[in-house]
Scaffold this motif. Structure first.
Motif, PDB file in Angstrom:
ATOM      1  N   GLY A 248       0.933  -1.029   0.243  1.00 43.32           N
ATOM      2  CA  GLY A 248       0.170   0.014   0.042  1.00 43.32           C
ATOM      3  C   GLY A 248       0.807   1.171   0.035  1.00 43.32           C
ATOM      4  N   VAL A 249       2.208   1.209   0.233  1.00 39.81           N
ATOM      5  CA  VAL A 249       2.943   1.877   0.171  1.00 39.81           C
ATOM      6  C   VAL A 249       2.863   2.916  -1.503  1.00 39.81           C
ATOM      7  N   THR A 250       2.955   4.384  -1.640  1.00 34.70           N
ATOM      8  CA  THR A 250       3.723   4.556  -3.295  1.00 34.70           C
ATOM      9  C   THR A 250       5.075   4.874  -3.158  1.00 34.70           C
ATOM     10  N   PRO A 251       5.263   4.289  -4.326  1.00 38.91           N
ATOM     11  CA  PRO A 251       7.505   4.868  -4.329  1.00 38.91           C
ATOM     12  C   PRO A 251       7.754   6.145  -3.939  1.00 38.91           C
ATOM     13  N   ALA A 252       6.686   7.195  -4.148  1.00 37.84           N
ATOM     14  CA  ALA A 252       6.905   9.008  -3.561  1.00 37.84           C
ATOM     15  C   ALA A 252       6.332   8.138  -1.695  1.00 37.84           C
ATOM     16  N   GLU A 253       6.077   7.823  -1.776  1.00 37.04           N
ATOM     17  CA  GLU A 253       5.810   8.180   0.258  1.00 37.04           C
ATOM     18  C   GLU A 253       7.435   7.147   0.627  1.00 37.04           C
TER      19      GLU A 253
END
Length: 216
Positions: free
Chosen positions: A181-186
């Motif tokens: 659920g963690v995006t690349p940006a995050e």
């Protein structure tokens, strides 16, 4: 008479091979070499099992093509970052950001590269050695730049930090893959916080495509 460079149903052979390799990357990177089957990969790719053997010769040949595809994809991204104007910790953070973004649509590539059930001899082992050396040289270069920035010319310090960095990259990417659920940006922002906390160094507030465009 069929053309020598054509695959099934008029699809050019190169395009068909790429389709099979991408499908195989997902299967090998998800279940591992030992559990993957050529029949299953062929079914997922929408082609016949004999065609896989015609193109790649064996399950090991298909894995080799898949490994080369995945390793080249990731090594090329690391080299892209190495060629820009970032150095030290900023280069490290940009490398991580590039890997997260490259892996987002194909996360299985990372585990494909480190599959413990993959053949450990022959052409696969040779390809693994080539790409390990290529990626290690990039890490050595990046760490060397950082050490020069802080005035440390001890080669053993550089060697130790290179080992730490490569282990940290693997740990961070593996953690990220375990948290889909963690995006690349995050994840890049998280790495920014972690690197800042550990090093105490001031890094650019923004890393990624937007920051790159500002630097251009």
């Amino acid at each position: 008479m069929s053309r020598a460079n054509a695959g099934t149903k008029g699809v050019p052979r190169a395009d068909r091979e790429l389709q099979i390799v991408r499908t195989a990357c997902e299967v090998f990177g998800t279940v591992g070499f030992a559990r993957a089957s050529v029949a299953g990969i062929a079914a997922d790719a929408g082609i016949s099992k004999p065609l896989v053997y015609q193109y790649f010769g064996s399950k090991e040949g298909l894995f080799l093509a898949s490994f080369n595809y995945g390793a080249e994809t990731l090594a090329a991204e690391m080299e892209r970052v190495a060629a820009d104007d970032s150095v030290g910790l900023e280069r490290g953070l940009r490398t991580l950001d590039g890997l997260f973004r490259t892996l987002e649509p194909q996360p299985w590539l990372w585990r494909l590269l480190f599959d413990p059930s993959a053949p450990d001899d022959g052409e696969v082992a040779a390809a693994r050695a080539v790409y390990t050396d290529r990626i290690t040289r990039l890490a050595v270069e990046g760490v060397g730049e950082l050490m020069r920035l802080v005035g440390d010319d001890d080669p053993l310090d550089a060697s130790a930090l290179t080992a730490v960095w490569m282990s940290a990259v693997d740990a961070l990417i593996t953690w990220w893959l375990d948290h889909p659920g963690v995006t690349p940006a995050e994840m890049t922002e998280r790495c920014h916080r972690l690197i800042t906390a550990v090093s105490g160094a001031a890094l650019p507030a923004q890393i990624g495509p937007a920051a790159s465009s500002l630097r251009a």
